[in-house]
Design a protein around this motif. Structure first.
Motif, short mmCIF file in Angstrom:
data_model
loop_
_atom_site.label_atom_id
_atom_site.label_comp_id
_atom_site.label_asym_id
_atom_site.label_seq_id
_atom_site.Cartn_x
_atom_site.Cartn_y
_atom_site.Cartn_z
N THR A 1 55.92 51.85 29.72
CA THR A 1 57.01 50.85 29.78
C THR A 1 56.97 50.14 31.12
O THR A 1 56.32 50.60 32.07
N CYS A 2 57.67 49.04 31.19
CA CYS A 2 57.73 48.25 32.43
C CYS A 2 58.62 48.98 33.43
O CYS A 2 59.83 49.07 33.26
N GLN A 3 58.00 49.55 34.49
CA GLN A 3 58.75 50.29 35.49
C GLN A 3 59.65 49.37 36.31
O GLN A 3 60.69 49.79 36.81
N CYS A 4 59.26 48.13 36.43
CA CYS A 4 60.10 47.16 37.14
C CYS A 4 61.42 46.97 36.39
O CYS A 4 62.51 46.96 36.99
N HIS A 5 61.35 46.86 35.08
CA HIS A 5 62.57 46.70 34.27
C HIS A 5 63.42 47.97 34.34
O HIS A 5 64.65 47.90 34.35
N GLU A 6 62.78 49.15 34.39
CA GLU A 6 63.51 50.41 34.47
C GLU A 6 64.36 50.46 35.74
O GLU A 6 65.40 51.11 35.79
N ARG A 7 63.93 49.76 36.78
CA ARG A 7 64.65 49.76 38.06
C ARG A 7 65.44 48.47 38.28
O ARG A 7 65.73 48.09 39.41
N GLY A 8 65.75 47.79 37.20
CA GLY A 8 66.59 46.61 37.29
C GLY A 8 65.90 45.36 37.78
O GLY A 8 66.56 44.43 38.24
N CYS A 9 64.57 45.34 37.69
CA CYS A 9 63.79 44.17 38.08
C CYS A 9 64.13 43.72 39.51
O CYS A 9 64.37 42.53 39.79
N GLY A 10 64.18 44.67 40.41
CA GLY A 10 64.51 44.35 41.80
C GLY A 10 63.31 44.04 42.66
O GLY A 10 63.46 43.87 43.88
N TRP A 11 62.11 44.00 42.07
CA TRP A 11 60.90 43.77 42.86
C TRP A 11 60.46 42.31 42.82
O TRP A 11 59.42 41.97 43.38
N HIS A 12 61.25 41.44 42.16
CA HIS A 12 60.85 40.04 42.03
C HIS A 12 62.09 39.20 41.73
O HIS A 12 63.15 39.73 41.36
N PRO A 13 61.98 37.89 41.85
CA PRO A 13 63.13 37.04 41.48
C PRO A 13 63.43 37.12 39.99
O PRO A 13 62.60 37.57 39.19
N ARG A 14 64.60 36.69 39.60
CA ARG A 14 65.00 36.74 38.20
C ARG A 14 64.11 35.82 37.36
O ARG A 14 63.67 34.76 37.81
N HIS A 15 63.90 36.24 36.12
CA HIS A 15 63.15 35.40 35.18
C HIS A 15 63.71 35.65 33.79
O HIS A 15 64.74 36.30 33.63
N ARG A 16 63.08 35.12 32.80
CA ARG A 16 63.65 35.14 31.44
C ARG A 16 63.71 36.53 30.82
O ARG A 16 64.36 36.74 29.81
N GLY A 17 63.02 37.49 31.36
CA GLY A 17 63.06 38.83 30.79
C GLY A 17 61.67 39.39 30.58
O GLY A 17 60.66 38.70 30.70
N HIS B 1 58.40 40.66 28.84
CA HIS B 1 57.63 40.44 27.61
C HIS B 1 56.15 40.50 27.98
O HIS B 1 55.76 40.39 29.14
N GLY B 2 55.34 40.69 26.97
CA GLY B 2 53.91 40.75 27.16
C GLY B 2 53.41 42.18 27.33
O GLY B 2 54.19 43.12 27.51
N PRO B 3 52.10 42.38 27.24
CA PRO B 3 51.51 43.72 27.39
C PRO B 3 51.80 44.32 28.76
O PRO B 3 52.02 43.60 29.74
N ILE B 4 51.78 45.64 28.82
CA ILE B 4 51.99 46.36 30.07
C ILE B 4 50.70 46.34 30.89
O ILE B 4 49.61 46.63 30.38
N ARG B 5 50.85 45.96 32.14
CA ARG B 5 49.72 45.90 33.05
C ARG B 5 49.91 46.89 34.19
O ARG B 5 51.02 47.36 34.46
N LEU B 6 48.82 47.19 34.86
CA LEU B 6 48.87 48.01 36.06
C LEU B 6 48.90 47.06 37.25
O LEU B 6 47.95 46.31 37.49
N LEU B 7 49.98 47.08 37.99
CA LEU B 7 50.23 46.08 39.04
C LEU B 7 50.17 46.74 40.42
O LEU B 7 50.84 47.74 40.67
N LEU B 8 49.38 46.14 41.31
CA LEU B 8 49.30 46.58 42.70
C LEU B 8 50.05 45.57 43.56
O LEU B 8 49.74 44.38 43.56
N ALA B 9 51.05 46.06 44.29
CA ALA B 9 51.90 45.18 45.11
C ALA B 9 51.90 45.66 46.55
O ALA B 9 51.83 46.87 46.83
N ARG B 10 52.02 44.68 47.48
CA ARG B 10 52.07 44.98 48.90
C ARG B 10 53.43 44.55 49.45
O ARG B 10 53.89 43.43 49.19
N ASP B 11 54.05 45.43 50.23
CA ASP B 11 55.35 45.14 50.82
C ASP B 11 55.29 45.34 52.33
O ASP B 11 54.42 46.05 52.84
#
Length: 337
Positions: free
Chosen positions: A67-83, A85-95
């Motif tokens: 499942t989308c782990q970003c959505h599980e945490r309230g989508c706090g890792w990016h700006p708001r968008h439409r919601g 959708h789409g296949p689950i990907r493995l995402l590497l992010a730098r903070d």
């Protein structure tokens, strides 16, 4: 009624931080129990990515359970968008300017909305896992030395010298199986079913013969298995590769069991000796009558009777002998070769 869906116990988000230290940055992983790992400057990024990838490989999860782990945490890792959708990907992010790295499952929409992030091709992880699996897979073992036929032939010749001349055919059949099946400490376990395949029953008299000859020391049977300690130290130098010896022992059982209607051990031992001395891929063989008699533990004068019996049992097509001390030649039935 509320529907309950199973939740995965595998967390598909892994985060590491690089803490600056006087001797170089230290990698701190939130998922690992051990303390920080000191990194070298130029290779720090590579080691961070390798560490995150190792977590992803260990915590594999079927695609339909991700499942989308970003959505599980309230989508706090990016700006708001439409919601989502789409296949689950493995995402590497730098903070925090590269001081923190995160590898997580995210849907296609959340991945596109996350800044300073890149989708990791999962074929890289799959290739690494498959190559690691191939490395851990045991290579197929190839037989070492002679084939099973030759091993049995050599062992029959050895037993003709090592055992007393009067040793019976049933004891020789057991001795052959013991010599080929013993382990590296010269101990062997023979299932009673194997003795039944040779039509020897419990063969108590045969075991007594081998024990009195000082060739082995049998123990009580336990759970349908007879255990014996081999006392012939020279056997440890006969065939060093045990898997090949076990294969030869199975070949010997099949050859000795080729006679279906006779329970006498001597014709079975003779059938085995003939098969062992038959040229591989052919039906014909030859050996001296004296050697055949020694391997069977019988007199040379008894060979014609045994060979005629094997012809009647449809093990042999024909045989010829040139005198008591001459060569013995034969032709096996094609399906016995």
């Amino acid at each position: 009624m509320r529907l309950c869906f199973p939740q995965s116990d595998v967390r598909r988000t892994w985060t590491v931080e690089l803490l600056p230290q006087p001797g170089g940055p230290v990698l701190v992983c939130q998922q690992c129990a051990q303390g920080g790992q000191r990194l070298t400057g130029p290779a720090a990024r590579s080691e961070v990515l390798a560490h995150l990838a190792s977590h992803a490989r260990r915590d594999l999860l079927p695609a339909h359970l991700r499942t989308c782990q970003c959505h599980e945490r309230g989508c706090g890792w990016h700006p708001r968008h439409r919601g989502c959708h789409g296949p689950i990907r493995l995402l590497l992010a730098r903070d925090h300017g590269g001081r923190a790295w995160r590898l997580t499952d995210a849907c296609t929409a959340c991945a596109a909305a996350t800044s300073q992030a890149a989708v990791v091709p999962e074929t890289i992880l799959a290739a690494a896992v498959s190559s690691r699996g191939r490395a851990n897979t045991r290579r197929k073992r190839h037989p070492q030395g002679p084939d099973s036929r030759t091993r049995v032939q050599e062992m029959l010749n050895y037993l003709a010298v090592a055992l007393p001349t009067a040793t019976g055919a049933d004891a020789r059949l057991i001795a052959l199986q013991c010599a080929l099946r013993m382990n590296n400490v010269a101990r062997v376990r023979l299932p009673l079913g194997l003795l039944r395949s040779l039509r020897l029953g419990s063969a108590s008299e045969a075991w007594r013969e081998l024990s009195e000859a000082g060739w082995l020391r049998p123990f009580m049977s336990d759970g349908g298995v007879i255990t014996a300690q081999m006392l012939d130290a020279a056997l440890l130098t006969q065939h060093p590769a045990r898997p090949d010896r076990l294969q030869a022992a199975d070949w010997a059982v099949r050859s000795a069991s080729s006679i279906q209607t006779d329970s006498a051990p001597l014709p079975r031992l003779a059938a085995l000796a003939l098969a062992a001395h038959t040229v591989a891929g052919e039906n014909q063989g030859a050996v001296s009558a004296e050697q055949m008699a020694r391997e069977c533990g019988c007199r040379i004068t008894a060979l014609p009777v045994i060979l005629k019996h094997l012809v009647a049992e449809e093990v042999l097509v024909s045989w010829t002998g040139t005198g008591e001390a001459g060569d013995l030649r034969w032709e096996l039935v094609s399906n016995r070769a």
